[in-house]
Design an enzyme around this catalytic site. Structure first.
Site, PDB file in Angstrom:
ATOM      1  N   LYS A   1      28.858  -4.562   3.838  1.00  0.00           N
ATOM      2  CA  LYS A   1      30.128  -5.044   3.285  1.00  0.00           C
ATOM      3  C   LYS A   1      29.985  -5.367   1.806  1.00  0.00           C
ATOM      4  O   LYS A   1      30.797  -4.954   0.975  1.00  0.00           O
ATOM      5  CB  LYS A   1      30.609  -6.266   4.062  1.00  0.00           C
ATOM      6  CG  LYS A   1      31.969  -6.788   3.612  1.00  0.00           C
ATOM      7  CD  LYS A   1      32.387  -8.025   4.387  1.00  0.00           C
ATOM      8  CE  LYS A   1      32.641  -7.742   5.841  1.00  0.00           C
ATOM      9  NZ  LYS A   1      33.193  -8.917   6.558  1.00  0.00           N
TER      10      LYS A   1
ATOM     11  N   GLU B   1      17.785  -5.732   3.182  1.00  0.00           N
ATOM     12  CA  GLU B   1      17.152  -4.734   4.045  1.00  0.00           C
ATOM     13  C   GLU B   1      17.864  -3.382   3.921  1.00  0.00           C
ATOM     14  O   GLU B   1      17.224  -2.327   3.799  1.00  0.00           O
ATOM     15  CB  GLU B   1      17.181  -5.193   5.508  1.00  0.00           C
ATOM     16  CG  GLU B   1      16.422  -6.473   5.787  1.00  0.00           C
ATOM     17  CD  GLU B   1      17.300  -7.719   5.743  1.00  0.00           C
ATOM     18  OE1 GLU B   1      16.975  -8.693   6.419  1.00  0.00           O
ATOM     19  OE2 GLU B   1      18.319  -7.690   5.003  1.00  0.00           O
TER      20      GLU B   1
ATOM     21  N   GLY C   1      30.848  -8.952  11.142  1.00  0.00           N
ATOM     22  CA  GLY C   1      29.862  -7.899  11.354  1.00  0.00           C
ATOM     23  C   GLY C   1      29.662  -7.518  12.797  1.00  0.00           C
ATOM     24  O   GLY C   1      29.626  -6.338  13.166  1.00  0.00           O
ATOM     25  N   ARG C   2      29.537  -8.515  13.658  1.00  0.00           N
ATOM     26  CA  ARG C   2      29.253  -8.219  15.065  1.00  0.00           C
ATOM     27  C   ARG C   2      30.480  -7.726  15.816  1.00  0.00           C
ATOM     28  O   ARG C   2      30.388  -7.368  16.988  1.00  0.00           O
ATOM     29  CB  ARG C   2      28.661  -9.447  15.742  1.00  0.00           C
ATOM     30  CG  ARG C   2      29.487 -10.728  15.595  1.00  0.00           C
ATOM     31  CD  ARG C   2      28.642 -11.952  15.927  1.00  0.00           C
ATOM     32  NE  ARG C   2      29.353 -13.210  15.755  1.00  0.00           N
ATOM     33  CZ  ARG C   2      29.470 -13.856  14.608  1.00  0.00           C
ATOM     34  NH1 ARG C   2      28.973 -13.338  13.495  1.00  0.00           N
ATOM     35  NH2 ARG C   2      30.092 -15.026  14.548  1.00  0.00           N
TER      36      ARG C   2
ATOM     37  N   GLU D   1      24.778 -15.221  17.902  1.00  0.00           N
ATOM     38  CA  GLU D   1      25.240 -15.493  16.540  1.00  0.00           C
ATOM     39  C   GLU D   1      26.590 -16.195  16.558  1.00  0.00           C
ATOM     40  O   GLU D   1      26.886 -17.018  15.691  1.00  0.00           O
ATOM     41  CB  GLU D   1      25.326 -14.179  15.755  1.00  0.00           C
ATOM     42  CG  GLU D   1      25.460 -14.380  14.249  1.00  0.00           C
ATOM     43  CD  GLU D   1      25.219 -13.103  13.474  1.00  0.00           C
ATOM     44  OE1 GLU D   1      24.062 -12.867  13.064  1.00  0.00           O
ATOM     45  OE2 GLU D   1      26.183 -12.337  13.279  1.00  0.00           O
TER      46      GLU D   1
ATOM     47  N   HIS E   1      10.199  -4.810  36.857  1.00  0.00           N
ATOM     48  CA  HIS E   1       8.749  -4.752  36.723  1.00  0.00           C
ATOM     49  C   HIS E   1       8.270  -5.503  35.488  1.00  0.00           C
ATOM     50  O   HIS E   1       7.154  -5.278  35.020  1.00  0.00           O
ATOM     51  CB  HIS E   1       8.297  -3.286  36.688  1.00  0.00           C
ATOM     52  CG  HIS E   1       8.626  -2.548  37.942  1.00  0.00           C
ATOM     53  ND1 HIS E   1       7.759  -2.483  39.021  1.00  0.00           N
ATOM     54  CD2 HIS E   1       9.744  -1.889  38.331  1.00  0.00           C
ATOM     55  CE1 HIS E   1       8.321  -1.787  39.996  1.00  0.00           C
ATOM     56  NE2 HIS E   1       9.528  -1.417  39.605  1.00  0.00           N
TER      57      HIS E   1
ATOM     58  N   LYS F   1      17.357 -16.226   4.352  1.00  0.00           N
ATOM     59  CA  LYS F   1      17.584 -15.306   3.234  1.00  0.00           C
ATOM     60  C   LYS F   1      17.296 -15.997   1.904  1.00  0.00           C
ATOM     61  O   LYS F   1      16.685 -15.423   0.992  1.00  0.00           O
ATOM     62  CB  LYS F   1      19.025 -14.808   3.246  1.00  0.00           C
ATOM     63  CG  LYS F   1      19.380 -13.878   4.394  1.00  0.00           C
ATOM     64  CD  LYS F   1      20.831 -13.449   4.268  1.00  0.00           C
ATOM     65  CE  LYS F   1      21.258 -12.527   5.389  1.00  0.00           C
ATOM     66  NZ  LYS F   1      22.677 -12.110   5.245  1.00  0.00           N
TER      67      LYS F   1
END
Length: 513
Positions: free
Chosen positions: A189, A195, A244-245, A330, A361, A479
């Site tokens: 955005k 990153e 974002g999510r 979040e 398992h 951050k």
């Protein structure tokens, strides 16, 4: 949580002090499944394998009414400023056909039209065989999950996702791609996410002469995208009311339209819209997202169960637990109410998961026999897309058996009768809660329904707990600290006294090796 809801929370606590036994509830009510399951547009939600009795459900619905869940839901859908800490509306429902307001609807229509035209032109040109989405968090997890679930042979392009700033991620992916045939989407955005931009610069250098026509930006920062070398006509924006999510339905979903085809992307939006309509109009007692939220509220606040496993019994949904992990943790991992006061009880639980039968398992040992129960969401798909019916029946049998075993358990007498010397080790306590979600098939429409189901569940829990489910201030501190550590690592030495002794010691150890 709030004082105005004290009576409702007190009633939930009273019921949670002596919760009913799910086994006993089934023994007393042969019709329990029919009474504690609901359907909407082909999806089935079964919450009968929980300790929710008629009395508990009545108390939960009373809490939902007292918390004005319906009113807060409607305010979100209208476009009111429900994200108060950031001064924003929350209009992801508008991205898939919800009304919101006229300005939002016009903006959504314009961006979708541009996305559709770009997708059609890209497919018609035939130059690109692969699309690489560079993003992180919500700009990666949702699209990567959907692409993993829906991509089939014959889809227009192959989708790849690069999120981790760890150079190993790009080193592993790069040899599988051709720079002349790869369309790169940079999803950020602000176009400043460390990153994402680090990876974008790596990939831009790899593209070389192909970068000019091989890169697209999904961003609102036109100045930054222009400085990076991407012209405005190749930038697809999205508004600040898209968290974002919640963003896979927006321009962030361009990788999905390109890889899967526009029709599938449109069906994804349609499925989400169908679930939104159910959420907005179904009565509370029949409303799947609200009921799923009430079940979680009962587990977290009534029974003190602070973790939940998500087990999709479909390999195509392998990335769904990771997406839900971000969506829920979040959104709901908050310590203060909207008013800034400390919450009076627990909020979001830890969410984790793996596809069945792999989970059986690994961590299911803990789920079955640990002293602390872990509620489970089982997700089943009735019809597979492959011809291997024997495998599918075994998959379903294993999942159904896990849910039944969590409910039924095995007594000491039963275990001792089987192996006298190991009886205590083979006891299963049972009465362990689970809900099951059944899809008729896994396609774009049903996947849209499922994701919107969980998104709307999160909005409901935010209303119940009096918290802001749409901000994420908890991601900021790390951050900020990283911005101070990075130049010291680049210089080869930590600044004395700038950090705690552990951080400084670790920096020196890493630099010395």
């Amino acid at each position: 949580m709030g004082e105005s809801l004290a009576a409702e929370w007190a009633e939930l606590a009273r019921l949670g002090a002596t919760p009913p036994s799910p086994r006993a509830l089934f023994a007393a009510d042969p019709q329990r499944f029919a009474r504690f399951s609901r359907q909407a547009d082909g999806l089935l939600l079964d919450f009968s394998k929980t300790a929710i009795s008629d009395q508990v459900l009545t108390a939960l619905l009373a809490l939902a009414r007292a918390a004005d869940v319906a009113g807060q839901r409607d305010a979100m859908a209208r476009g009111d400023m429900v994200n108060a800490t950031e001064g924003r509306a929350v209009l992801h429902l508008a991205l898939r056909g919800g009304q919101g307001n006229a300005e939002a609807a016009a903006d959504v229509a314009a961006v979708l039209a541009r996305m559709q035209a770009f997708t059609a032109a890209t497919h018609a040109e035939g130059r690109f065989t692969d699309v690489l989405n560079i993003g992180i968090g919500g700009s990666d997890l949702g699209p990567a999950m959907v692409a993993r679930a829906l991509w089939r042979q014959g889809c227009p392009m192959r989708a790849h996702f690069l999120s981790n700033v760890d150079g190993h991620a790009w080193a592993e992916l790069a040899p599988r791609l051709d720079p002349a045939r790869t369309l790169v989407l940079v999803a950020s955005k602000t176009f400043t996410t460390q990153e994402t931009m680090t990876n974008a610069h790596l990939v831009k250098a790899w593209l070389g002469a192909h970068a000019g026509q091989g890169m697209v930006a999904l961003s609102t920062n036109l100045a930054a995208t222009a400085a990076f070398g991407i012209p405005a006509e190749r930038v697809f924006p999205f508004k600040d009311w898209v968290g974002g999510r919640y963003s896979l339905w927006s321009a962030i979903g361009l990788s999905l339209a390109l890889a899967l085809g526009w029709d599938r992307f449109a069906q994804l939006l349609a499925g989400a819209h169908a679930m939104d309509e159910h959420f907005l109009h179904a009565p509370l007692a029949d409303n799947l997202p609200i009921l799923l939220a009430l079940v979680e509220c009962w587990h977290v606040n009534g029974l003190g169960l602070n973790a939940r496993a998500v087990l999709p019994y479909d390999e195509r949904l392998a990335r769904l637990p990771a997406h839900l992990q971000q969506l829920e943790m979040e959104s709901l991992g908050k310590r203060v109410t909207l008013a800034g006061a400390p919450v009076q009880g627990d909020t979001g639980p830890v969410v984790f998961g793996e596809p069945g039968t792999n989970a059986q398992h690994s961590f299911m040992q803990l789920v079955h026999q640990s002293p602390c129960p872990v509620p489970v969401d089982f997700i089943f798909v009735a019809q597979p897309d492959h011809p291997y019916l024997d495998s599918h029946h075994k998959l379903l049998a294993q999942g159904l058996a896990q849910a039944a075993a969590l409910l039924r358990g095995k007594t000491l007498a039963e275990a001792t009768a089987e192996t006298p010397e190991l009886g205590p080790h083979r006891v299963f306590p049972g009465d362990r809660p689970s809900v099951s979600l059944v899809l008729p098939r896994l396609d774009a429409f049903t996947l849209g329904q499922v994701v919107a189901l969980y998104e709307n569940k999160v909005a409901t829990l935010g209303a119940l707990w009096g918290i802001n489910a749409f901000d994420q201030w908890g991601v900021e501190l790390g951050k900020q600290l990283a911005s101070g550590i990075l130049p010291e690592l680049a210089a080869g030495a930590p600044k004395p006294g700038a950090h705690d002794s552990s951080t400084e010691g670790l920096m020196r150890a890493l630099l010395a090796r």
